[in-house]
Design a protein around this motif. Structure first.
Motif, PDB file in Angstrom:
ATOM      1  N   LYS A 251      53.111  46.011  39.149  1.00  0.00           N
ATOM      2  CA  LYS A 251      52.585  44.703  38.717  1.00  0.00           C
ATOM      3  C   LYS A 251      53.020  44.396  37.285  1.00  0.00           C
ATOM      4  O   LYS A 251      53.395  43.261  36.971  1.00  0.00           O
TER       5      LYS A 251
ATOM      6  N   ALA B 249      49.751  49.457  39.590  1.00  0.00           N
ATOM      7  CA  ALA B 249      49.664  48.837  38.257  1.00  0.00           C
ATOM      8  C   ALA B 249      51.024  48.771  37.567  1.00  0.00           C
ATOM      9  O   ALA B 249      51.347  47.787  36.892  1.00  0.00           O
TER      10      ALA B 249
ATOM     11  N   GLU C  87      49.005  40.825  36.254  1.00  0.00           N
ATOM     12  CA  GLU C  87      48.569  42.229  36.101  1.00  0.00           C
ATOM     13  C   GLU C  87      47.110  42.434  36.439  1.00  0.00           C
ATOM     14  O   GLU C  87      46.734  43.488  36.943  1.00  0.00           O
ATOM     15  N   THR C  88      46.267  41.431  36.148  1.00  0.00           N
ATOM     16  CA  THR C  88      44.825  41.656  36.340  1.00  0.00           C
ATOM     17  C   THR C  88      44.411  41.563  37.808  1.00  0.00           C
ATOM     18  O   THR C  88      43.520  42.287  38.244  1.00  0.00           O
ATOM     19  N   ALA C  89      45.022  40.674  38.571  1.00  0.00           N
ATOM     20  CA  ALA C  89      44.631  40.550  39.979  1.00  0.00           C
ATOM     21  C   ALA C  89      44.886  41.884  40.682  1.00  0.00           C
ATOM     22  O   ALA C  89      45.914  42.528  40.441  1.00  0.00           O
ATOM     23  N   PRO C  90      43.969  42.300  41.535  1.00  0.00           N
ATOM     24  CA  PRO C  90      44.140  43.616  42.172  1.00  0.00           C
ATOM     25  C   PRO C  90      45.355  43.672  43.105  1.00  0.00           C
ATOM     26  O   PRO C  90      45.928  44.737  43.309  1.00  0.00           O
TER      27      PRO C  90
ATOM     28  N   SER D  18      39.318  38.598  38.369  1.00  0.00           N
ATOM     29  CA  SER D  18      38.662  39.885  38.193  1.00  0.00           C
ATOM     30  C   SER D  18      39.639  40.973  38.633  1.00  0.00           C
ATOM     31  O   SER D  18      40.461  40.765  39.528  1.00  0.00           O
ATOM     32  N   SER D  19      39.521  42.129  37.993  1.00  0.00           N
ATOM     33  CA  SER D  19      40.373  43.249  38.398  1.00  0.00           C
ATOM     34  C   SER D  19      39.659  44.143  39.424  1.00  0.00           C
ATOM     35  O   SER D  19      40.163  45.199  39.789  1.00  0.00           O
ATOM     36  N   ARG D  20      38.517  43.693  39.875  1.00  0.00           N
ATOM     37  CA  ARG D  20      37.765  44.465  40.875  1.00  0.00           C
ATOM     38  C   ARG D  20      38.650  44.766  42.086  1.00  0.00           C
ATOM     39  O   ARG D  20      39.276  43.859  42.645  1.00  0.00           O
TER      40      ARG D  20
ATOM     41  N   SER E 206      49.826  46.595  44.762  1.00  0.00           N
ATOM     42  CA  SER E 206      48.609  46.881  43.994  1.00  0.00           C
ATOM     43  C   SER E 206      48.887  47.894  42.880  1.00  0.00           C
ATOM     44  O   SER E 206      48.064  48.076  41.990  1.00  0.00           O
TER      45      SER E 206
END
Lengths: 183, 183
Positions: free
Chosen positions: B81, B78, B121-124, B42-44, B76
């Protein structure tokens, strides 16, 4: 089905709230900061079930290609602990008196360690941790393990967390390298 | 006082009862068995304070001569990442398409991994973990680290336990060895 096919277990995952996550992270830090590396142990017995559960926790760690390249041997027998201490003592003396470079001894000096390791007998349990560079599948095929040192480190880190979490003390003790194990 | 002299902190230790020890060991096992290695994240967002506390937990691990031969870099941002994913992707493709021995690919096949790593990229958060084979003391003296790979493994094992304990998922991902790091 290949020898290497893992069994995947479904996971029923319950998300924590952001607040719970923050609280648990802070609490676990507080708890782990209470951990000390100690070299004087009580001989008070610890039930085997506790050691078993801590080792099962350790072996839940991730590993290279999930090959779990570790073997844990838990020893509580007084005679075997004595023999381990005697044999380890020979290597320790050779290390401290002959093999250790001056720089290494200087690094250890502030910690007050020496060749004498009475804890190898007084601690109720010794856990010998072995790294397997190769494994053998159920059908007898020899397979290479990937990142075995790193993987055993992960499992041992989780073991330390488990032991500490259970209210017990432990010491990560690396016997001097005799050449039997490659660093 | 030598550069290497550690600061010893007194410990107020509270013994648990045998029953508490047994319960806690069993509970921690149950909890750790819920951990999975996942590759879809999740990108939460996860608060930085949580990552900080998990990293502080990791860095409470024991290490050879207590030299703490690790460096954790939490990312973190973007854009960073994305750049990590792009650069890692080049190495991943070279690994899966050219460098990887057949035996290694066979070991990975059941896990379903490939050169594509969208989770970077998706992992926070990405936590890059570095091992320091040498350190530098406060006065600039270069000192050798002992058992750095094992020590970083211990810290990372505690990190995994901390992250999981906080209700988060993580993946221990080893980028292909480009020769920049010696295995």
């Amino acid at each position: 089905m290949s020898d290497l096919t893992p069994v995947f277990e479904p996971l029923a995952f319950t998300s924590l709230t952001a607040e719970e996550t923050e609280q648990r992270a802070a609490l676990f830090l507080d708890q782990c900061r209470q951990r000390r590396t100690v070299r004087d142990f009580s001989s008070r017995p610890v039930p085997r079930s506790v050691i078993d559960n801590c080792l099962l926790t350790a072996s839940s760690a991730p590993s290279g290609a999930n090959f779990q390249p570790w073997q844990f041997v838990a020893v509580s027998n007084a005679d075997i602990k004595r023999r381990i201490r005697v044999e380890a003592g020979k290597e320790e003396r050779a290390f401290y008196e002959q093999r250790a470079p001056a720089e290494w001894l200087e690094a250890l000096a502030p910690l007050g360690t020496d060749a004498n390791k009475p804890f190898l007998e007084t601690a109720p349990w010794l856990i010998a941790i072995f790294q397997q560079r190769f494994g053998v599948t159920a059908s007898g095929k020899r397979i290479k393990h990937y990142y075995p040192t790193e993987s055993v480190g992960l499992a041992t880190g989780m073991l330390i967390a488990a032991i500490h979490n259970a209210g017990l003390a432990c010491l990560t003790h690396t016997p001097p390298d005799t050449g039997a194990t490659a660093q």
